[in-house]
Enzyme design. Structure first.
Site, mmCIF file in Angstrom:
data_model
loop_
_atom_site.group_PDB
_atom_site.id
_atom_site.type_symbol
_atom_site.label_atom_id
_atom_site.label_comp_id
_atom_site.label_asym_id
_atom_site.label_seq_id
_atom_site.Cartn_x
_atom_site.Cartn_y
_atom_site.Cartn_z
ATOM 1 N N ASN A 186 -13.058 -3.025 1.877
ATOM 2 C CA ASN A 186 -14.123 -2.025 1.898
ATOM 3 C C ASN A 186 -14.932 -2.059 0.602
ATOM 4 O O ASN A 186 -14.358 -2.121 -0.482
ATOM 5 C CB ASN A 186 -13.514 -0.623 2.068
ATOM 6 C CG ASN A 186 -12.671 -0.522 3.334
ATOM 7 O OD1 ASN A 186 -13.014 -1.086 4.364
ATOM 8 N ND2 ASN A 186 -11.553 0.179 3.244
ATOM 9 N N HIS A 220 -9.949 -5.059 -3.653
ATOM 10 C CA HIS A 220 -8.668 -5.324 -2.974
ATOM 11 C C HIS A 220 -8.904 -5.625 -1.508
ATOM 12 O O HIS A 220 -9.864 -5.142 -0.910
ATOM 13 C CB HIS A 220 -7.713 -4.135 -3.125
ATOM 14 C CG HIS A 220 -8.285 -2.849 -2.614
ATOM 15 N ND1 HIS A 220 -9.168 -2.102 -3.358
ATOM 16 C CD2 HIS A 220 -8.123 -2.199 -1.440
ATOM 17 C CE1 HIS A 220 -9.526 -1.041 -2.655
ATOM 18 N NE2 HIS A 220 -8.921 -1.078 -1.484
ATOM 19 N N PHE A 221 -7.999 -6.411 -0.955
ATOM 20 C CA PHE A 221 -8.009 -6.748 0.467
ATOM 21 C C PHE A 221 -6.761 -6.156 1.096
ATOM 22 O O PHE A 221 -5.663 -6.299 0.567
ATOM 23 C CB PHE A 221 -7.994 -8.275 0.665
ATOM 24 C CG PHE A 221 -9.260 -8.962 0.238
ATOM 25 C CD1 PHE A 221 -9.540 -9.153 -1.119
ATOM 26 C CD2 PHE A 221 -10.174 -9.414 1.171
ATOM 27 C CE1 PHE A 221 -10.714 -9.776 -1.522
ATOM 28 C CE2 PHE A 221 -11.351 -10.037 0.772
ATOM 29 C CZ PHE A 221 -11.612 -10.215 -0.577
ATOM 30 N N HIS A 222 -6.939 -5.510 2.229
ATOM 31 C CA HIS A 222 -5.802 -4.983 2.985
ATOM 32 C C HIS A 222 -5.292 -6.064 3.948
ATOM 33 O O HIS A 222 -6.081 -6.621 4.710
ATOM 34 C CB HIS A 222 -6.222 -3.792 3.844
ATOM 35 C CG HIS A 222 -6.715 -2.603 3.074
ATOM 36 N ND1 HIS A 222 -5.939 -1.495 2.850
ATOM 37 C CD2 HIS A 222 -7.914 -2.355 2.476
ATOM 38 C CE1 HIS A 222 -6.623 -0.605 2.147
ATOM 39 N NE2 HIS A 222 -7.836 -1.093 1.910
ATOM 40 N N GLN A 277 -14.372 2.761 0.836
ATOM 41 C CA GLN A 277 -13.651 2.375 -0.387
ATOM 42 C C GLN A 277 -13.245 3.620 -1.178
ATOM 43 O O GLN A 277 -14.071 4.509 -1.432
ATOM 44 C CB GLN A 277 -14.521 1.460 -1.266
ATOM 45 C CG GLN A 277 -13.767 0.896 -2.468
ATOM 46 C CD GLN A 277 -14.565 -0.133 -3.263
ATOM 47 O OE1 GLN A 277 -15.765 -0.331 -3.038
ATOM 48 N NE2 GLN A 277 -13.904 -0.788 -4.203
ATOM 49 N N ASP A 336 0.854 -1.183 0.000
ATOM 50 C CA ASP A 336 0.000 0.000 0.000
ATOM 51 C C ASP A 336 0.897 1.242 0.000
ATOM 52 O O ASP A 336 1.890 1.304 0.733
ATOM 53 C CB ASP A 336 -0.915 -0.012 1.231
ATOM 54 C CG ASP A 336 -2.046 0.998 1.124
ATOM 55 O OD1 ASP A 336 -3.208 0.565 1.070
ATOM 56 O OD2 ASP A 336 -1.772 2.219 1.091
#
Ligand code: AMP
Ligand code: ZN
Length: 132
Positions: free
Chosen positions: A84, A97-99, A91, A30
């Protein structure tokens, strides 16, 4: 360049710190990390959010792999997986996407929801179940 910053990273038109890649999925750091090792797990196919993710079982495999690697690399106290959907849910990039966010000792976790006591559980469960 496309209108999607994650598609641009995936097709190589802008740089990303890629940590993992398969035919279907990519994981990169990120750009504004919450903590050291904050990584995003992203399907290569552009879908906006979770509602486009039917059939993308490979995402769970990638999440486990990346979480294991972050654990090995930085030995955090814990790891949050967050995802999100929609502006109201926070979002900002509309490519699913996944954090994967490592949590270290002393980090202040700011996830706060006002919780209530579940009262009409059977009615709510039935409402959801009828679409499954
Ligand atoms: P979300 O709020 O769940 O949509 O998260 C979007 C995330 O994408 C944020 O944490 C941003 O820091 C991250 N982000 C935005 N642009 C880039 C980029 N070019 N490279 C890596 N991460 C990015
Ligand atoms: Zn995209």
């Amino acid at each position: 360049m496309t209108e999607c910053v994650f598609c641009d990273i995936i097709d190589g038109s802008i740089p990303g710190n890629v940590v993992y890649e398969t035919e279907d999925v990519v994981a990169f750091l990120d750009a504004n990390p919450v903590s050291r090792g904050h990584t995003l797990v992203v399907p290569k196919k552009h879908v906006e959010d979770i509602h486009g993710a039917s059939g993308m079982e490979f995402l769970m495999d990638a999440l486990v792999k990346v979480s294991d690697a972050v654990e090995e690399a930085f030995d955090p106290e814990g790891i949050n997986i967050a995802q999100n959907n929609g502006e109201a849910a926070g979002q900002e990039v509309f490519h699913l996407h996944f954090h994967v966010t490592p949590i270290y000792e002393g980090d202040e976790l700011e996830i706060s929801y006002n919780r209530s006591e579940l009262e009409d559980g059977s009615e709510i469960a039935e409402e959801i179940s009828k679409y499954l």
